[in-house]
Enzyme design. Structure first.
Site, PDB file in Angstrom:
ATOM      1  CD  GLU A  49      -1.475   5.346   5.720  1.00  0.00           C
ATOM      2  OE1 GLU A  49      -1.152   5.142   6.833  1.00  0.00           O
ATOM      3  OE2 GLU A  49      -2.527   5.116   5.659  1.00  0.00           O
ATOM      4  CB  CYS A  95      -7.653   7.732   9.992  1.00  0.00           C
ATOM      5  SG  CYS A  95      -8.837   9.111  10.135  1.00  0.00           S
ATOM      6  CG  HIS A 115      -1.855   1.021   1.219  1.00  0.00           C
ATOM      7  ND1 HIS A 115      -1.696   2.464   1.756  1.00  0.00           N
ATOM      8  CD2 HIS A 115      -3.320   0.832   0.919  1.00  0.00           C
ATOM      9  CE1 HIS A 115      -3.048   2.973   1.463  1.00  0.00           C
ATOM     10  NE2 HIS A 115      -3.805   2.134   0.939  1.00  0.00           N
TER      11      HIS A 115
END
Length: 574
Positions: A125, A189, A123
């Protein structure tokens, strides 16, 4: 079919920020504009960027020019340096929540800590986070990866911001038991946490779950996995075009959620398609009603009928005996104006209401002819009301025709070359135009002068229509933003726009009630407080997530104007 939409569906804060930075870049930064890798994981938004000339830069050249936006997922710090060294102006669109994780890793890496990153190895990120961890970084995607790790003297544990909350809690429990000296940080998050918790609750109360978003989006795939774990039928779709094969016939309740990179206009299109599917496939009373109402809304015939009803109500409110010419002028002018607005606004309709956009593209010639004929007939009706009414409506029509024309020469350095370029002008002008044709013209035609009650009724009607138009702009804010349209909700923001609408509607209720109480307008005014009152309820219900955007909401809002006419008829009868 009952449809429920998760409150957390759609763009998260970080994605919204990145998209807005990209959309604003062509006017603020040096061209050409690039994103380093796909800005977000949504193919429809990326296609829109491509149409606007914002290209994807997959490899860093030795030399370059223009502006590069760092993707919302972040990149390794070495890549930022290479981009700057190559000559690019670098705009960092990394999500602030991701920046927090990067900072935690950087600070501890300098102190000699090893970093355990819980996430998907490939990914973007995680690739970016590994750039901050360096050789002391270790990616964990499964329990097996965790078991394969050596014991570290000192280590931190962080998670990809969109990681599965349940898996990360398992990792933290493992660390607390086996390596209590490891420092674990809660870096998932809060938007991700809320989405995952909400999709569990949503799945419990529906017959099937639709998860909307790009198939490359990790957080969207995780939402689909969580929904499927509930045992309910779960369908991951990118657009409304994929709904036909989901076998949703006969289901009582369907839930919709969406990933953090899914724009609201895609969710809205899926909702509209789900709303439409049962009606188009059924032959019962509901299906017949849908097939009658839909063309009336598409052609703006229902809106025109509402304008006639409002003109009728305003006349009675001013103590004037309603005549056919003012009512017909209001209906015809409003029909012409709204047809022309949609004929020239197909770009935003492609996002906000694709079915309407297709309808106007298919029937463009006939609808254009209808708009011109309705406008001309409206002016003739105004001529029957007197010279003043004729001149006012003729000037308004000419002003409307110049809305999209360039009035300032190209050589002059002036931002607003067209009326259309003035931010928020369309909402204000539509409301004022309605106010003129439903209140001002009938009042002046009957009384031959501008009185206090005419001005008061004009203000009340204009405020009601302004609230209606600004509310629809609020529902369409992301689609409008995508095509560069500057509506009031884009200028003010959603929260301030809702506050403004509530204030105007409250003022409209008090204005007509007080005017009726002191005898400035007819006692009908007390009953007509229902119109802004119901609109206030609809705005509040939408704000709280209980009223979803779609044909039903559009029908309810437009019906308020018909309600004004029906209430006026009831008062006349009794």
């Amino acid at each position: 079919m009952k449809i429920e939409i998760a409150k957390t569906a759609g763009f998260c804060m970080g994605v919204r920020r990145a998209v807005e930075l990209a959309l604003d870049a062509p006017g603020k930064h040096a061209a050409p504009i690039y994103t380093y890798g796909p800005l977000i994981h949504n193919p429809q938004v990326l296609a829109l960027f491509a149409e606007k000339g914002i290209r994807v830069l997959n490899e860093i050249p030795e030399r370059g020019c223009g502006t590069v936006l760092i993707r919302a997922h972040g990149v390794p710090p070495a890549d930022k340096k290479r981009l700057s060294a190559a000559g690019f102006n670098v705009v960092d669109a990394t999500c602030p929540r991701v920046i927090r994780v990067q900072t935690i890793i950087r600070v501890h890496a300098r102190k000699g800590f090893d970093t355990i990153i819980v996430g998907d190895r490939d990914h973007p990120e995680v690739v970016g986070l590994m750039g901050y961890a360096g050789v002391s970084g270790h990616v964990v995607s499964t329990q097996a990866d965790l078991d394969a790790l050596p014991a570290f003297d000192q280590a931190i544990i962080v998670a990809q911001t969109t990681q599965n909350m349940r898996f990360y809690e398992t990792i933290k429990a493992w660390a607390a038991e086996t390596h209590p000296h490891y420092k674990a940080f809660d870096t998932i998050c809060d938007s991700t946490e809320k989405r995952q918790a909400e999709v569990k609750r949503l799945a419990e109360g529906v017959d099937a779950v639709i998860v909307v978003g790009g198939r490359q989006s990790g957080n969207t795939r995780r939402l689909a996995e969580i929904a499927a774990d509930s045992g309910k039928p779960t369908f991951h779709v990118e657009t409304e075009a994929e709904l036909g094969g989901c076998g949703l016939d006969g289901l009582g309740t369907v839930g919709i959620t969406a990933g953090a990179s899914t724009p609201n206009w895609i969710i809205k299109r899926v909702y509209r398609e789900l709303e439409r599917l049962p009606a188009t496939r059924s032959s019962d009373a509901f299906g017949e009603c849908f097939r009658i109402v839909q063309p009336l809304l598409l052609t703006n015939g229902y809106v025109a009928l509402g304008a006639g009803c409002l003109a009728f109500a305003c006349s009675r409110l001013m103590g004037i005996t309603p005549a056919s010419a003012p009512v017909a002028a209001a209906m015809l002018y409003v029909l012409s104006m709204h047809l022309l607005n949609h004929l020239t606004g197909t770009a935003e309709d492609q996002y906000n209401d694709p079915e309407r956009a297709r309808f106007y593209e298919t029937h463009r010639l006939r609808l254009s002819a209808l708009a011109i004929a309705a406008g001309a007939a409206g002016i003739l009706c105004a001529a029957m009301m007197g010279t003043t009414a004729f001149v006012i409506l003729l000037l308004m029509s000419l002003l409307g025709l110049t809305y999209n024309l360039y009035l300032v020469p190209a050589g002059l350095d002036f931002r607003f070359r067209r009326i259309k370029d003035i931010p928020g002008s369309k909402t204000i002008l539509i409301a004022a135009a309605w106010g003129v044709v439903v209140a001002l013209l009938p009042g002046i035609a009957a009384k031959r002068y501008l009185s206090a009650d005419i001005l008061l009724v004009f203000a009340w009607a204009t405020g009601l229509v302004f609230s209606r138009t600004a509310f629809f702009d609020l529902l369409d804010v992301q689609g409008d933003r995508m095509v560069g349209k500057e509506t009031l909700p884009i200028l003010l923001g959603g929260v301030k726009t809702v506050v403004l609408l509530k204030g105007i509607l409250t003022a409209a209720i008090l204005l007509v009630a007080l005017a009726a109480a002191v005898g400035l307008v007819a006692p009908l005014g007390f009953l007509l407080t229902l119109c802004p009152g119901i609109m206030l309820v609809l705005v509040t219900a939408h704000e709280q997530g209980r009223m979803l955007p779609g044909m039903r909401l559009e029908f309810l809002v437009e019906s308020l104007f018909l309600l004004s006419g029906l209430l006026t008829l009831l008062v006349g009868w009794f």
